[in-house]
Design a protein around this motif. Structure first.
Motif, mmCIF file in Angstrom:
data_model
loop_
_atom_site.group_PDB
_atom_site.id
_atom_site.type_symbol
_atom_site.label_atom_id
_atom_site.label_comp_id
_atom_site.label_asym_id
_atom_site.label_seq_id
_atom_site.Cartn_x
_atom_site.Cartn_y
_atom_site.Cartn_z
ATOM 1 N N TRP A 84 27.975 -62.060 61.692
ATOM 2 C CA TRP A 84 27.286 -62.395 60.447
ATOM 3 C C TRP A 84 27.389 -61.253 59.444
ATOM 4 C CZ3 TRP A 84 23.541 -60.546 57.273
ATOM 5 C CH2 TRP A 84 22.985 -61.436 56.336
ATOM 6 N N ILE A 85 27.235 -60.009 59.934
ATOM 7 C CA ILE A 85 27.333 -58.844 59.047
ATOM 8 C C ILE A 85 28.716 -58.762 58.420
ATOM 9 C CG2 ILE A 85 27.410 -56.312 59.048
ATOM 10 C CD1 ILE A 85 25.148 -56.361 61.093
ATOM 11 N N THR A 86 29.736 -59.007 59.239
ATOM 12 C CA THR A 86 31.111 -58.920 58.737
ATOM 13 C C THR A 86 31.359 -59.919 57.612
ATOM 14 O OG1 THR A 86 31.829 -58.264 60.947
ATOM 15 C CG2 THR A 86 33.539 -59.009 59.431
ATOM 16 N N VAL A 87 30.824 -61.125 57.764
ATOM 17 C CA VAL A 87 31.083 -62.192 56.798
ATOM 18 C C VAL A 87 30.188 -62.086 55.569
ATOM 19 C CG1 VAL A 87 31.003 -64.708 56.454
ATOM 20 C CG2 VAL A 87 31.910 -63.752 58.582
ATOM 21 N N CYS A 89 25.742 -44.659 51.660
ATOM 22 C CA CYS A 89 25.187 -44.457 53.006
ATOM 23 C C CYS A 89 25.882 -45.329 54.056
ATOM 24 C CB CYS A 89 23.689 -44.726 53.027
ATOM 25 S SG CYS A 89 23.253 -46.456 52.749
ATOM 26 N N TYR A 90 26.760 -46.225 53.606
ATOM 27 C CA TYR A 90 27.567 -47.086 54.472
ATOM 28 C C TYR A 90 26.754 -48.125 55.246
ATOM 29 C CZ TYR A 90 30.789 -43.298 53.448
ATOM 30 O OH TYR A 90 31.535 -42.369 52.794
ATOM 31 N N LYS A 91 25.530 -48.356 54.850
ATOM 32 C CA LYS A 91 24.747 -49.409 55.485
ATOM 33 C C LYS A 91 25.180 -50.769 54.937
ATOM 34 C CE LYS A 91 20.599 -46.638 56.359
ATOM 35 N NZ LYS A 91 19.164 -46.446 56.034
ATOM 36 N N PRO A 92 25.105 -51.842 55.753
ATOM 37 C CA PRO A 92 25.471 -53.170 55.256
ATOM 38 C C PRO A 92 24.438 -53.698 54.265
ATOM 39 C CG PRO A 92 24.638 -53.307 57.494
ATOM 40 C CD PRO A 92 24.754 -51.848 57.178
ATOM 41 N N VAL A 93 24.903 -54.282 53.176
ATOM 42 C CA VAL A 93 24.031 -54.800 52.124
ATOM 43 C C VAL A 93 24.343 -56.278 51.919
ATOM 44 C CG1 VAL A 93 23.359 -54.608 49.698
ATOM 45 C CG2 VAL A 93 23.924 -52.545 51.003
ATOM 46 N N LYS A 97 36.358 -44.585 51.343
ATOM 47 C CA LYS A 97 34.943 -44.583 51.710
ATOM 48 C C LYS A 97 34.521 -45.928 52.294
ATOM 49 C CE LYS A 97 33.509 -41.156 48.264
ATOM 50 N NZ LYS A 97 32.697 -40.923 47.031
ATOM 51 N N THR A 98 35.002 -46.988 51.652
ATOM 52 C CA THR A 98 34.659 -48.316 52.140
ATOM 53 C C THR A 98 35.280 -48.580 53.505
ATOM 54 O OG1 THR A 98 34.603 -49.074 49.844
ATOM 55 C CG2 THR A 98 34.674 -50.765 51.563
ATOM 56 N N GLU A 99 36.506 -48.113 53.668
ATOM 57 C CA GLU A 99 37.213 -48.349 54.922
ATOM 58 C C GLU A 99 36.548 -47.638 56.096
ATOM 59 O OE1 GLU A 99 39.689 -50.376 55.708
ATOM 60 O OE2 GLU A 99 39.480 -51.152 53.675
ATOM 61 N N ARG A 100 35.896 -46.522 55.818
ATOM 62 C CA ARG A 100 35.232 -45.775 56.899
ATOM 63 C C ARG A 100 34.159 -46.625 57.572
ATOM 64 N NH1 ARG A 100 31.210 -40.590 56.127
ATOM 65 N NH2 ARG A 100 30.550 -40.464 58.303
ATOM 66 N N ALA A 101 33.343 -47.283 56.741
ATOM 67 C CA ALA A 101 32.299 -48.137 57.310
ATOM 68 C C ALA A 101 32.901 -49.329 58.039
ATOM 69 C CB ALA A 101 31.359 -48.604 56.209
ATOM 70 N N LYS A 102 33.945 -49.912 57.451
ATOM 71 C CA LYS A 102 34.586 -51.053 58.095
ATOM 72 C C LYS A 102 35.202 -50.660 59.430
ATOM 73 C CE LYS A 102 35.730 -53.749 53.969
ATOM 74 N NZ LYS A 102 36.838 -54.315 53.167
ATOM 75 N N LYS A 103 35.775 -49.451 59.477
ATOM 76 C CA LYS A 103 36.416 -48.980 60.700
ATOM 77 C C LYS A 103 35.418 -48.882 61.846
ATOM 78 C CE LYS A 103 39.153 -45.147 62.548
ATOM 79 N NZ LYS A 103 39.723 -43.810 62.272
ATOM 80 N N LEU A 104 34.220 -48.343 61.544
ATOM 81 C CA LEU A 104 33.192 -48.219 62.578
ATOM 82 C C LEU A 104 32.768 -49.589 63.096
ATOM 83 C CD1 LEU A 104 30.941 -45.422 61.006
ATOM 84 C CD2 LEU A 104 32.533 -45.190 62.921
ATOM 85 N N LEU A 105 32.631 -50.532 62.162
ATOM 86 C CA LEU A 105 32.216 -51.862 62.547
ATOM 87 C C LEU A 105 33.294 -52.570 63.365
ATOM 88 C CD1 LEU A 105 30.033 -54.030 62.337
ATOM 89 C CD2 LEU A 105 31.126 -54.813 60.227
ATOM 90 N N TRP A 106 34.544 -52.448 62.930
ATOM 91 C CA TRP A 106 35.632 -53.106 63.640
ATOM 92 C C TRP A 106 35.894 -52.458 64.990
ATOM 93 C CZ3 TRP A 106 36.829 -57.748 62.733
ATOM 94 C CH2 TRP A 106 36.774 -58.283 61.441
ATOM 95 N N MET A 146 33.505 -42.672 75.247
ATOM 96 C CA MET A 146 34.340 -41.537 75.631
ATOM 97 C C MET A 146 35.209 -41.060 74.478
ATOM 98 S SD MET A 146 34.983 -39.686 78.362
ATOM 99 C CE MET A 146 35.718 -38.112 77.960
ATOM 100 N N PHE A 147 35.747 -41.993 73.719
ATOM 101 C CA PHE A 147 36.706 -41.626 72.680
ATOM 102 C C PHE A 147 36.176 -41.834 71.269
ATOM 103 C CE2 PHE A 147 39.142 -43.383 76.349
ATOM 104 C CZ PHE A 147 39.613 -42.174 76.816
ATOM 105 N N GLY A 148 34.889 -42.118 71.142
ATOM 106 C CA GLY A 148 34.351 -42.388 69.812
ATOM 107 C C GLY A 148 33.830 -41.172 69.081
ATOM 108 N N GLY A 149 33.687 -40.055 69.766
ATOM 109 C CA GLY A 149 33.173 -38.863 69.102
ATOM 110 C C GLY A 149 31.663 -38.819 69.023
#
Length: 534
Positions: free
Chosen positions: A284-287, A295-299, A348-357, A427-430
């Motif tokens: 739902w958040i993605t769509v 702050c990269y929070k979903p709006v 900047k936008t891609e950073r938040a999307k990357k975490l979500l994906w 393990m690999f997410g930092g």
């Protein structure tokens, strides 16, 4: 333990099994195949596993007495004194012996709050006719007072009130003396006698607390987490293991949650919380939302205007996600031109999307294999039906244990694969090891781990596909071929599971030296079933 299969191709395996130097035909091939299967089972049964015992309500007292007797014999103590020592040292007999050897009996007793009166002290206190209680300041007869091992004497009424309060507060395992700055533990026999005279039910509760302290205070014994509770406890030698209770529940002994190896307990705790909080809404958040550029929070957009504002106060354009000013006119938004492409805003936008994906990827893999596991669990009944049909046919092949062995291997390895994805996510997410691993090192290790995941996944799917075939209608020759293939795939999957664990333990976790990040070791035969305590 020697591997029956060395990871070579299936064709090589077939050649080894069907190597017929004497040319004596199918009968010899069948015997050779049976021999290979027997060797496989022997190899699988050689796993070194921690001793694991089921402690039932009837055997709890016997389990406790076994530990008590060892301490009583070494230190020549009464049972209640030995129990006081063991409760303090959390029922670790080895630690009691170590402290005794290194620091002596006096220090051992003092640290545990244990006082042992000599017969001389007992006789001298019994010679008194009257005693003045220093709590209520009443003078009472000596037989109406009680002296504890520490030497302090108060009237029975004051002692009883003290004990009742402590038992009701749940502190009955270690009730200390009433005297000021005296931390000696009171004699449980005196507690039991005094409380039972006032309240027999409370005395029983006290005894139950003492009995259950063997489980509650012992890090090597835990209640089975079954719901509803089966009433059993499990005793192990190694805290980091996965066990199966007599009731059939399999769980991680370290954290009492479901078996989750090779994912460590801290990782599994984070993962289950994250899935509970996010997995139901991630689609739902993605769509329906876009990330705030600050702050990269979903709006979520709740109106027709394309100027939206985040909870942090940052306004931005809904169409392109770029930050803007607050002033909005009929034909423009302050500091913004939606038709112009800006590279930095995209990053900047891609950073938040990357975490979500990234989370979506690992969650989808985890859920996909977990769903397959649930569906494959139903395969067991179908296999049993096929075995019954095969046994009714007049075949040279009589033993069909290779089918159930193949299913068990599929079930165990599928669960391992599904739990390897939460492990990889952290393990690999930092998030957990940002300092311990540099980016280049993380990338190399991640590629190594994912290669092994991919190989394991491929062979698991092959094994699943073969087990679902309608081989109950096959000819005997086709059946023998399927039998050999299932055995080969089972061996390959077992070998790949071992390598995956070796990679995790030796290449990934060992260099980090994190005491809290441990995993239950791999066992070819699956989660250890706890045996009954004699």
């Amino acid at each position: 333990m020697e591997d029956c299969f060395d990871g070579s191709s299936d064709d090589d395996y077939y050649d080894r099994v069907y190597d017929d130097d004497d040319g004596e035909g199918e009968g010899e091939d069948f015997d050779g195949l049976q021999e290979a299967e027997d060797e496989t089972e022997i190899s699988m049964s050689c796993d070194k596993a921690p001793s694991c015992k089921v402690i039932r309500k009837e055997t709890l007292l016997a389990a406790q007495k076994e530990e008590l007797q060892r301490v009583m014999d070494l230190l020549s103590l009464k049972e209640h004194h030995a129990r006081t020592l063991l409760i303090h040292y959390r029922w670790n007999v080895y630690e009691v012996f170590t402290v005794f050897a290194e620091r002596g009996k006096e220090w051992l007793y003092s640290a545990a709050g244990l006082s042992v009166r000599s017969s001389k002290d007992i006789n001298s206190s019994a010679a008194l006719n009257t005693v003045t209680c220093e709590i209520c300041f009443e003078e009472v007869c000596a037989n109406e007072s009680t002296i504890m091992d520490c030497g302090h004497c108060f009237c029975n009424n004051c002692w009883t009130e003290h004990f009742i309060v402590k038992i009701n507060e749940g502190q009955s395992r270690r009730i200390s003396c009433m005297a000021h700055k005296c931390y000696a533990i009171c004699d449980e026999e005196n507690i039991r006698n005094l409380v039972s005279a006032r309240d027999p039910y409370l005395a029983e509760k006290f005894d139950r607390f003492l009995l259950e302290s063997y489980i509650e205070d012992n890090p090597r014994v835990k209640w089975c987490p079954s719901i509803p509770h089966c009433g059993n406890a499990i005793s192990v030698d190694d805290e980091y293991c996965e066990v199966e209770c007599a009731c059939g529940v399999q769980f991680c002994f370290s954290c009492s949650s479901e078996a989750h190896s090779p994912c460590s307990c801290p990782m599994w705790k984070l993962w289950t919380k994250k899935c509970h909080d996010e997995s139901e809404t991630v689609n739902w958040i993605t769509v329906n939302t876009k990330s705030c550029p600050r702050c990269y929070k979903p709006v979520e957009k709740n109106g027709g205007c394309n100027l939206v504002s985040c909870i942090c106060g940052q306004p931005f354009c809904w169409l392109c996600g770029s930050a803007t000013g607050l002033n909005h006119t009929w034909d423009s938004i302050e500091g913004h031109s939606c038709g112009r492409f800006k590279e930095d805003e995209v990053e900047k936008t891609e950073r938040a999307k990357k975490l979500l994906w990234r989370y979506s990827h690992y969650h989808n893999q985890f859920k996909g294999h977990t769903d397959s596991l649930k569906l494959e669990a139903k395969l067991k009944d179908k296999l049993q039906e096929k075995i019954i049909i095969l046994e009714a046919r007049d075949l040279k092949l009589r033993d069909f244990s290779w089918l159930t062995n193949g299913f068990n291997r599929l079930f165990r390895s599928r669960r391992i694969l599904s739990h390897s994805y939460p492990f990889a996510y952290y393990m690999f997410g930092g998030e957990l090891f940002k300092i311990e691993m540099i980016e280049k090192e993380r990338e190399i290790k991640q590629n190594l781990f994912e290669d092994q995941q991919q190989q394991l996944g491929f062979n698991i799917e092959q094994l699943s596909m073969v087990l679902e075939e309608p081989f109950d209608d096959y000819s005997e020759e086709e059946l023998l071929a399927r039998r050999m293939k299932i055995m080969a795939l089972s061996g390959v999957v077992d070998n790949l599971c071992k390598r995956l664990y070796e990679c995790i333990e030796n290449d990934l976790l060992a260099p980090l030296q994190h005491e809290t990040i441990n995993i239950a070791p791999y066992r070819s035969m699956g989660v250890e079933k706890a045996s009954e305590l004699a």
